[in-house]
Design a protein around this motif. Structure first.
Motif, PDB file in Angstrom:
ATOM      1  N   GLU A 192      12.394  -0.645 -11.872  1.00  0.00           N
ATOM      2  CA  GLU A 192      11.290   0.105 -12.466  1.00  0.00           C
ATOM      3  C   GLU A 192      10.063  -0.087 -11.580  1.00  0.00           C
ATOM      4  O   GLU A 192       9.690  -1.221 -11.256  1.00  0.00           O
ATOM      5  CB  GLU A 192      10.992  -0.407 -13.869  1.00  0.00           C
ATOM      6  CG  GLU A 192       9.866   0.341 -14.543  1.00  0.00           C
ATOM      7  CD  GLU A 192       9.569  -0.199 -15.924  1.00  0.00           C
ATOM      8  OE1 GLU A 192       8.372  -0.352 -16.236  1.00  0.00           O
ATOM      9  OE2 GLU A 192      10.525  -0.486 -16.663  1.00  0.00           O
ATOM     10  N   THR A 219       3.587  -2.250  -9.248  1.00  0.00           N
ATOM     11  CA  THR A 219       4.475  -3.284  -9.777  1.00  0.00           C
ATOM     12  C   THR A 219       5.916  -2.833  -9.622  1.00  0.00           C
ATOM     13  O   THR A 219       6.262  -1.701  -9.971  1.00  0.00           O
ATOM     14  CB  THR A 219       4.169  -3.567 -11.254  1.00  0.00           C
ATOM     15  OG1 THR A 219       2.807  -3.995 -11.366  1.00  0.00           O
ATOM     16  CG2 THR A 219       5.079  -4.645 -11.814  1.00  0.00           C
ATOM     17  N   ILE A 220       6.744  -3.736  -9.094  1.00  0.00           N
ATOM     18  CA  ILE A 220       8.181  -3.494  -8.970  1.00  0.00           C
ATOM     19  C   ILE A 220       8.881  -4.522  -9.837  1.00  0.00           C
ATOM     20  O   ILE A 220       8.675  -5.727  -9.680  1.00  0.00           O
ATOM     21  CB  ILE A 220       8.657  -3.637  -7.507  1.00  0.00           C
ATOM     22  CG1 ILE A 220       7.924  -2.647  -6.606  1.00  0.00           C
ATOM     23  CG2 ILE A 220      10.164  -3.444  -7.421  1.00  0.00           C
ATOM     24  CD1 ILE A 220       8.176  -2.870  -5.123  1.00  0.00           C
ATOM     25  N   HIS A 221       9.702  -4.045 -10.763  1.00  0.00           N
ATOM     26  CA  HIS A 221      10.484  -4.922 -11.630  1.00  0.00           C
ATOM     27  C   HIS A 221      11.952  -4.568 -11.420  1.00  0.00           C
ATOM     28  O   HIS A 221      12.327  -3.398 -11.453  1.00  0.00           O
ATOM     29  CB  HIS A 221      10.104  -4.731 -13.100  1.00  0.00           C
ATOM     30  CG  HIS A 221      10.949  -5.546 -14.031  1.00  0.00           C
ATOM     31  ND1 HIS A 221      10.713  -6.888 -14.241  1.00  0.00           N
ATOM     32  CD2 HIS A 221      12.034  -5.220 -14.770  1.00  0.00           C
ATOM     33  CE1 HIS A 221      11.626  -7.341 -15.088  1.00  0.00           C
ATOM     34  NE2 HIS A 221      12.434  -6.345 -15.422  1.00  0.00           N
ATOM     35  N   GLU A 262      16.242  -5.989 -12.039  1.00  0.00           N
ATOM     36  CA  GLU A 262      17.189  -6.899 -12.681  1.00  0.00           C
ATOM     37  C   GLU A 262      18.509  -6.839 -11.940  1.00  0.00           C
ATOM     38  O   GLU A 262      18.967  -5.765 -11.572  1.00  0.00           O
ATOM     39  CB  GLU A 262      17.398  -6.514 -14.152  1.00  0.00           C
ATOM     40  CG  GLU A 262      16.173  -6.741 -14.992  1.00  0.00           C
ATOM     41  CD  GLU A 262      16.443  -6.554 -16.474  1.00  0.00           C
ATOM     42  OE1 GLU A 262      17.569  -6.879 -16.916  1.00  0.00           O
ATOM     43  OE2 GLU A 262      15.535  -6.108 -17.170  1.00  0.00           O
ATOM     44  N   ALA A 303      16.085 -11.474 -13.491  1.00  0.00           N
ATOM     45  CA  ALA A 303      15.052 -10.440 -13.374  1.00  0.00           C
ATOM     46  C   ALA A 303      13.906 -10.989 -12.538  1.00  0.00           C
ATOM     47  O   ALA A 303      13.634 -12.182 -12.556  1.00  0.00           O
ATOM     48  CB  ALA A 303      14.549 -10.055 -14.763  1.00  0.00           C
ATOM     49  N   THR A 339       9.881  -9.751 -10.765  1.00  0.00           N
ATOM     50  CA  THR A 339       8.792  -8.773 -10.724  1.00  0.00           C
ATOM     51  C   THR A 339       7.795  -9.187  -9.651  1.00  0.00           C
ATOM     52  O   THR A 339       7.487 -10.370  -9.515  1.00  0.00           O
ATOM     53  CB  THR A 339       8.063  -8.710 -12.091  1.00  0.00           C
ATOM     54  OG1 THR A 339       9.008  -8.372 -13.089  1.00  0.00           O
ATOM     55  CG2 THR A 339       6.945  -7.701 -12.080  1.00  0.00           C
ATOM     56  N   ARG A 340       7.308  -8.209  -8.906  1.00  0.00           N
ATOM     57  CA  ARG A 340       6.224  -8.460  -7.950  1.00  0.00           C
ATOM     58  C   ARG A 340       5.179  -7.372  -8.132  1.00  0.00           C
ATOM     59  O   ARG A 340       5.517  -6.208  -8.331  1.00  0.00           O
ATOM     60  CB  ARG A 340       6.722  -8.402  -6.494  1.00  0.00           C
ATOM     61  CG  ARG A 340       7.636  -9.513  -6.055  1.00  0.00           C
ATOM     62  CD  ARG A 340       6.953 -10.835  -5.763  1.00  0.00           C
ATOM     63  NE  ARG A 340       5.915 -10.827  -4.759  1.00  0.00           N
ATOM     64  CZ  ARG A 340       6.088 -11.155  -3.480  1.00  0.00           C
ATOM     65  NH1 ARG A 340       7.274 -11.500  -3.031  1.00  0.00           N
ATOM     66  NH2 ARG A 340       5.080 -11.152  -2.649  1.00  0.00           N
ATOM     67  N   SER A 341       3.917  -7.753  -8.048  1.00  0.00           N
ATOM     68  CA  SER A 341       2.808  -6.805  -8.139  1.00  0.00           C
ATOM     69  C   SER A 341       1.948  -6.936  -6.899  1.00  0.00           C
ATOM     70  O   SER A 341       1.711  -8.054  -6.425  1.00  0.00           O
ATOM     71  CB  SER A 341       1.964  -7.077  -9.387  1.00  0.00           C
ATOM     72  OG  SER A 341       2.725  -6.848 -10.549  1.00  0.00           O
TER      73      SER A 341
END
Length: 145
Positions: A62, A71-73, A75, A92, A94-96
């Protein structure tokens, strides 16, 4: 998810305090999974590349942009079954990333090829938004009595 970082200065040996607060953190692998990133500007676009091998971008990734932050999320769900054993990996992460100020949020493109996610954002022409502020003097321009 990454470990929160402290921003206040604690003197000459801040690492020692971190070890005392969480003595086993140095011995265990990093919590969560890391997403390696690289970014650069090419042809009036800000480009962000992320390593995401073994991920289905349609189901497991996402990407969102809000208030100048990309933001990249993702899993990961992977399972291998053999006759007498099963092996699985999941997690999972996430990086912003704060985008450049002159980016155009309405022009964001993403591609995924051979485990690399590439997100690009068009950069608007930078305009110098500086203006001169006049300095007023008390009593100037008012009739004197």
């Amino acid at each position: 998810m990454s470990v929160p970082m402290r921003r206040e200065s604690r003197g000459l040996v801040p690492d020692l305090f971190d070890l005392l607060e969480a003595p086993m953190t140095a011995l265990r692998p990093m919590a969560g999974q890391q997403m390696r990133l690289e970014d650069y500007v090419k042809d009036d676009r800000y480009v962000l590349r992320a390593e995401l091998p073994g991920i289905d971008p349609d189901k497991d990734v996402e990407i969102s942009v809000s208030n100048g932050v990309l933001t990249i999320h993702a899993e990961r769900r992977h399972e291998e079954r053999q006759a007498h054993r099963t092996e699985f990996r999941y997690g999972a992460f996430t990086r912003s990333v704060v985008l450049p100020q002159n980016m155009d949020e309405s022009d964001v493109k993403a591609t995924y090829d051979k485990g690399i996610l590439e997100v690009s954002v068009r950069l608007a022409e930078e305009r110098e938004e500086r203006r001169r502020i006049p300095i007023e003097k008390p009593g100037a321009g008012q009739p004197q009595s």
